[in-house]
Design a protein around this motif. Structure first.
Motif, short mmCIF file in Angstrom:
data_model
loop_
_atom_site.label_atom_id
_atom_site.label_comp_id
_atom_site.label_asym_id
_atom_site.label_seq_id
_atom_site.Cartn_x
_atom_site.Cartn_y
_atom_site.Cartn_z
N LEU A 1 52.31 -39.93 35.08
CA LEU A 1 53.21 -39.91 33.93
C LEU A 1 54.64 -40.12 34.41
O LEU A 1 55.08 -39.50 35.38
CB LEU A 1 53.11 -38.56 33.21
CG LEU A 1 53.98 -38.36 31.98
CD1 LEU A 1 53.56 -39.31 30.86
CD2 LEU A 1 53.90 -36.91 31.52
N TRP A 2 55.37 -41.00 33.72
CA TRP A 2 56.75 -41.37 34.10
C TRP A 2 57.69 -41.18 32.93
O TRP A 2 57.35 -41.45 31.79
CB TRP A 2 56.80 -42.83 34.53
CG TRP A 2 55.92 -43.13 35.69
CD1 TRP A 2 54.62 -43.53 35.65
CD2 TRP A 2 56.26 -43.01 37.07
NE1 TRP A 2 54.14 -43.68 36.91
CE2 TRP A 2 55.11 -43.38 37.81
CE3 TRP A 2 57.42 -42.64 37.75
CZ2 TRP A 2 55.09 -43.37 39.20
CZ3 TRP A 2 57.40 -42.65 39.14
CH2 TRP A 2 56.25 -43.00 39.85
N LEU A 3 58.89 -40.77 33.24
CA LEU A 3 59.98 -40.69 32.29
C LEU A 3 60.81 -41.96 32.47
O LEU A 3 61.28 -42.24 33.58
CB LEU A 3 60.82 -39.45 32.57
CG LEU A 3 61.99 -39.22 31.64
CD1 LEU A 3 62.10 -37.74 31.32
CD2 LEU A 3 63.26 -39.67 32.30
N VAL A 4 60.93 -42.75 31.41
CA VAL A 4 61.72 -43.99 31.44
C VAL A 4 63.07 -43.68 30.81
O VAL A 4 63.14 -43.28 29.64
CB VAL A 4 61.00 -45.12 30.67
CG1 VAL A 4 61.82 -46.40 30.74
CG2 VAL A 4 59.59 -45.32 31.23
N ARG A 5 64.14 -43.86 31.58
CA ARG A 5 65.47 -43.46 31.12
C ARG A 5 66.16 -44.58 30.36
O ARG A 5 65.96 -45.76 30.62
CB ARG A 5 66.30 -43.02 32.31
CG ARG A 5 65.67 -41.80 32.98
CD ARG A 5 66.51 -41.24 34.05
NE ARG A 5 66.24 -41.91 35.32
CZ ARG A 5 66.79 -41.53 36.46
NH1 ARG A 5 67.64 -40.54 36.51
NH2 ARG A 5 66.51 -42.17 37.57
N LYS A 6 67.02 -44.17 29.41
CA LYS A 6 67.76 -45.13 28.58
C LYS A 6 68.73 -45.97 29.40
O LYS A 6 69.01 -47.11 29.04
CB LYS A 6 68.54 -44.40 27.49
CG LYS A 6 67.67 -43.85 26.40
CD LYS A 6 68.48 -43.16 25.32
CE LYS A 6 67.57 -42.63 24.24
NZ LYS A 6 68.31 -41.85 23.25
#
Length: 126
Positions: free
Chosen positions: A62-67
């Motif tokens: 699971l990855w957090l994709v940043r703005k």
């Protein structure tokens, strides 16, 4: 004259709900994982809904994709039916564009960045 400065100030930003959820879905819109995120504590929980486990030599990560288009941040491996975690210190939910799941070697990405294909993406609601 006393009331004018108050009228000229913008209204306060609406308070964000403390908890929100999103669903990672496949191309047929089948729900695979449910993610519950807490703004106040930066905690999250992921529950498997209908996602199949990958082959033994692979892992879902699971990855957090940043703005700001900075490098994605790993939030952990999606093993079993539930994952509890906290955002890394250098991240916050407000700066998140999406959560994504990639297919990685067993044990996760060896580089700290996604190395396998990104299989699923769920935009964050903010």
């Amino acid at each position: 004259a006393i009331g004018i400065p108050t009228l000229l100030q913008p209204p306060p930003a609406p308070e964000l709900p403390p908890v929100y959820s999103l669903v990672l879905r496949d191309s047929a819109q089948q729900p695979l994982w449910m993610v519950v995120c807490d703004w106040r504590t930066h905690q999250f929980t992921v529950n498997r809904v209908a996602a199949a486990a990958p082959d033994a030599e692979k892992s879902h990560e699971l990855w957090l994709v940043r703005k700001d288009d900075a490098a994605p941040l790993s939030l952990g491996l999606l093993q079993g039916d539930e994952l509890h975690g906290a955002l890394p210190d250098n991240a916050n939910w407000r700066g998140t564009k999406a959560l994504a799941v990639s297919l990685e070697p067993a044990g996760g990405s060896p580089t700290g960045l996604p190395t396998g294909p990104v299989l699923y993406v769920a935009p964050t609601p903010i």
